[in-house]
Scaffold this motif. Structure first.
Motif, PDB file in Angstrom:
ATOM      1  N   LYS A   1     -45.809 -19.705 -17.511  1.00 29.96           N
ATOM      2  CA  LYS A   1     -45.065 -20.377 -16.886  1.00 29.96           C
ATOM      3  C   LYS A   1     -45.700 -20.786 -15.418  1.00 29.96           C
ATOM      4  O   LYS A   1     -46.857 -20.201 -14.837  1.00 29.96           O
ATOM      5  CB  LYS A   1     -43.650 -19.854 -16.454  1.00 29.96           C
ATOM      6  CG  LYS A   1     -42.872 -19.758 -17.537  1.00 29.96           C
ATOM      7  CD  LYS A   1     -41.522 -19.200 -17.623  1.00 29.96           C
ATOM      8  CE  LYS A   1     -40.744 -19.128 -19.130  1.00 29.96           C
ATOM      9  NZ  LYS A   1     -39.250 -18.560 -18.784  1.00 29.96           N
ATOM     10  N   THR A   2     -44.890 -21.716 -14.573  1.00 27.67           N
ATOM     11  CA  THR A   2     -45.312 -21.934 -13.278  1.00 27.67           C
ATOM     12  C   THR A   2     -44.489 -21.466 -12.284  1.00 27.67           C
ATOM     13  O   THR A   2     -43.399 -21.550 -12.327  1.00 27.67           O
ATOM     14  CB  THR A   2     -45.299 -23.437 -13.046  1.00 27.67           C
ATOM     15  OG1 THR A   2     -46.077 -24.297 -14.095  1.00 27.67           O
ATOM     16  CG2 THR A   2     -45.922 -24.022 -11.957  1.00 27.67           C
ATOM     17  N   VAL A   3     -44.946 -20.774 -11.178  1.00 28.45           N
ATOM     18  CA  VAL A   3     -44.548 -20.126 -10.073  1.00 28.45           C
ATOM     19  C   VAL A   3     -44.699 -20.733  -8.820  1.00 28.45           C
ATOM     20  O   VAL A   3     -46.052 -21.249  -8.698  1.00 28.45           O
ATOM     21  CB  VAL A   3     -44.696 -18.846 -10.211  1.00 28.45           C
ATOM     22  CG1 VAL A   3     -46.096 -18.294  -9.744  1.00 28.45           C
ATOM     23  CG2 VAL A   3     -43.863 -17.948  -9.158  1.00 28.45           C
ATOM     24  N   ALA A   4     -44.192 -21.054  -8.031  1.00 32.15           N
ATOM     25  CA  ALA A   4     -43.879 -21.630  -6.577  1.00 32.15           C
ATOM     26  C   ALA A   4     -44.156 -20.403  -5.686  1.00 32.15           C
ATOM     27  O   ALA A   4     -43.024 -19.582  -5.461  1.00 32.15           O
ATOM     28  CB  ALA A   4     -43.070 -22.750  -6.276  1.00 32.15           C
TER      29      ALA A   4
ATOM     30  N   LYS B   1     -40.453 -28.692 -11.019  1.00 35.76           N
ATOM     31  CA  LYS B   1     -41.721 -28.606 -10.417  1.00 35.76           C
ATOM     32  C   LYS B   1     -42.223 -27.110 -10.628  1.00 35.76           C
ATOM     33  O   LYS B   1     -43.313 -26.938 -10.609  1.00 35.76           O
ATOM     34  CB  LYS B   1     -41.442 -29.142  -9.072  1.00 35.76           C
ATOM     35  CG  LYS B   1     -41.043 -30.472  -8.686  1.00 35.76           C
ATOM     36  CD  LYS B   1     -40.549 -30.656  -7.323  1.00 35.76           C
ATOM     37  CE  LYS B   1     -40.324 -31.942  -6.879  1.00 35.76           C
ATOM     38  NZ  LYS B   1     -39.857 -32.291  -5.523  1.00 35.76           N
ATOM     39  N   CYS B   2     -41.239 -26.247 -10.741  1.00 36.17           N
ATOM     40  CA  CYS B   2     -41.916 -24.802 -11.070  1.00 36.17           C
ATOM     41  C   CYS B   2     -40.807 -24.132 -11.930  1.00 36.17           C
ATOM     42  O   CYS B   2     -39.546 -24.697 -12.224  1.00 36.17           O
ATOM     43  CB  CYS B   2     -42.086 -24.267  -9.969  1.00 36.17           C
ATOM     44  SG  CYS B   2     -40.767 -24.196  -8.849  1.00 36.17           S
ATOM     45  N   ASP B   3     -41.068 -23.101 -12.595  1.00 34.96           N
ATOM     46  CA  ASP B   3     -39.859 -22.251 -13.188  1.00 34.96           C
ATOM     47  C   ASP B   3     -39.609 -21.041 -12.336  1.00 34.96           C
ATOM     48  O   ASP B   3     -38.320 -20.587 -12.922  1.00 34.96           O
ATOM     49  CB  ASP B   3     -40.817 -21.600 -14.724  1.00 34.96           C
ATOM     50  CG  ASP B   3     -41.189 -22.702 -15.319  1.00 34.96           C
ATOM     51  OD1 ASP B   3     -40.616 -23.613 -16.132  1.00 34.96           O
ATOM     52  OD2 ASP B   3     -42.446 -22.910 -15.545  1.00 34.96           O
TER      53      ASP B   3
END
Length: 432
Positions: free
Chosen positions: A12-15, A112-114
């Protein structure tokens, strides 16, 4: 990185929430270098809070330049914390925190992120526990800062400030100082700058000790939350809690029910205490809460529900006729009957059509309504419904046939003695 966090966010994507300070810059450096091993894509997220004028803009520009030079995607937000604080009459740091988390949730909901990483560490945890303890808190306030919850993850929560500083030094990570961190005007900063250093002089292992304490309390808090959820029962569009629920569980159960009714932020301890106090009150006592929520003592339970208004759509009325009628999603069917047996009269709601005045209406209950029960004897509609043990939360939803304040039919419940079917009846109608 915590194994559970890396497993949850795999692929996943993390900010990473980055202010430009040493802690968040260390977290950004750590995340961009370690997340690849878990197939986690790290991006940066910066929020300019509108608090520190040019210095705040400078910090955001610093973060942007760093991300550009290191090829790190950046999510940028700008909010006005002083304006929100003034409008809602709350401290500016509280307003900034609310807006900050709104940005976090916006980034996730916009795809935009998870998830979001924040740079809270064990020193913050100690500060949080002390802050909550000194201003008055329950068990939950002593559980400290959790390593993750919902979309927010805190990989550094078991890492000390000293260890982060050493990491920054080893990797020569650039950062900027927020001058408000060195001002003890704010209560948290006062603890950070004046109290905690003195504690550590005497108790060098204070952070680790408090971490162990919070881990124990988190387990106990989670257990209590499970008991509280099990004590709340769904009842239509409301909830109820049995009055013999232990007090320690009752307060949590009330909060759980309130949150399910939409009251997630505006409740106060006094609201919970008032609901719990209903246990000792007589049947029928109520407490009004924010968001039109009401709590009522109903025999062996406390019921919580959203109170429907007495006016607007619920005060709408239509002239009584036979046929199917609907008001505000509720229906009443008035069915003419050619014949009706004695057995049917005992099991259904039937009335003498000729005894219902031409001025009668179909509507919901109003102040001053009265009802004459079978065999005679008139009392207020509210008292009659109480005798029938009809929950308070359901009373505004019952369609009536009434002539002024004289209730002739309570749909689904009873027919007035005044319109009863007798030997002289020629026209019978059934209500369903």
């Amino acid at each position: 990185m915590n194994a559970e966090i890396s497993k949850t966010l795999y692929g996943k994507t993390v900010a990473v929430a980055v202010s430009g300070g040493a802690d968040s810059m260390a977290l950004l450096h750590y995340a961009t270098n370690s997340c690849r091993a878990f197939r986690i894509k790290a991006v940066a997220l910066n929020i300019e809070h509108g608090i520190r004028g040019e210095n705040s803009l400078r910090d955001s520009a610093f973060v942007k330049n760093y991300c550009n030079s290191h090829g790190i995607p950046l999510l940028e937000y700008s909010v006005n914390a002083p304006e929100k604080a003034k409008k809602e009459k709350i401290p500016v740091e509280q307003a900034a925190r609310i807006l900050r988390y709104e940005c976090f949730f916006d980034a996730v909901s916009a795809g935009k992120c998870d998830a979001v990483f924040t740079a809270h560490h064990s020193s913050d945890n100690l500060e949080s526990v002390l802050f909550n303890l000194l201003r008055g808190t329950g068990l939950k306030g002593l559980t400290g800062i959790r390593d993750f919850g919902g979309i927010i993850f805190r990989p550094f929560i078991k890492v000390s400030k000293a260890e982060i500083s050493e990491y920054v030094k080893q990797h020569d990570i650039p950062y900027v100082d927020d001058e408000t961190n060195f001002c003890d005007d704010y209560s948290r900063n006062f603890l950070r700058l004046n109290v905690i250093p003195k504690i550590k002089e005497i108790f060098p292992e204070a952070e680790k000790s408090v971490l162990r304490l919070t881990e124990t309390l988190k387990a106990e808090d989670d257990f209590m939350e499970t008991l509280a959820k099990d004590a709340v029962f769904k009842d239509g569009d409301g909830y109820y809690i049995l009055t013999d629920t232990p007090r320690a569980v009752m307060a949590r159960a009330v909060i759980y029910a309130l949150k399910n009714l939409g009251l997630t932020r505006d409740y106060e301890k006094i609201h919970v205490d008032d609901v719990c106090a209903l246990i000792e009150k007589e049947n029928g006592k109520t407490v009004s809460l924010p968001l039109n929520i009401k709590a009522a003592k109903e025999y062996d339970k406390i019921t919580l529900y959203k109170e429907l208004p007495e006016d607007g759509e619920l005060s709408a009325a239509i002239l009584f006729t036979t046929g199917l009628h609907a008001i505000n999603g509720r229906t009443i069917n008035v069915i003419p009957c050619e014949t009706v047996s004695d057995a049917e009269l005992k099991t259904g709601l039937y009335a003498d059509l000729d005894k219902i005045p031409l001025t009668a209406e179909i509507r919901f209950k109003k102040q001053g309504d009265r009802f004459t029960k079978f065999g005679g004897g008139t009392k207020s509609l509210s008292d009659f419904l109480t005798d029938k043990k009809i929950p308070l939360k359901d009373r505004n939803k019952i369609l009536l046939v009434a002539d002024k304040n004289d209730v002739l039919v309570i749909n689904g419940i009873a027919v007035s003695h005044k319109v009863r079917v007798d030997k002289s009846t020629k026209k019978v109608v059934k209500f369903s």
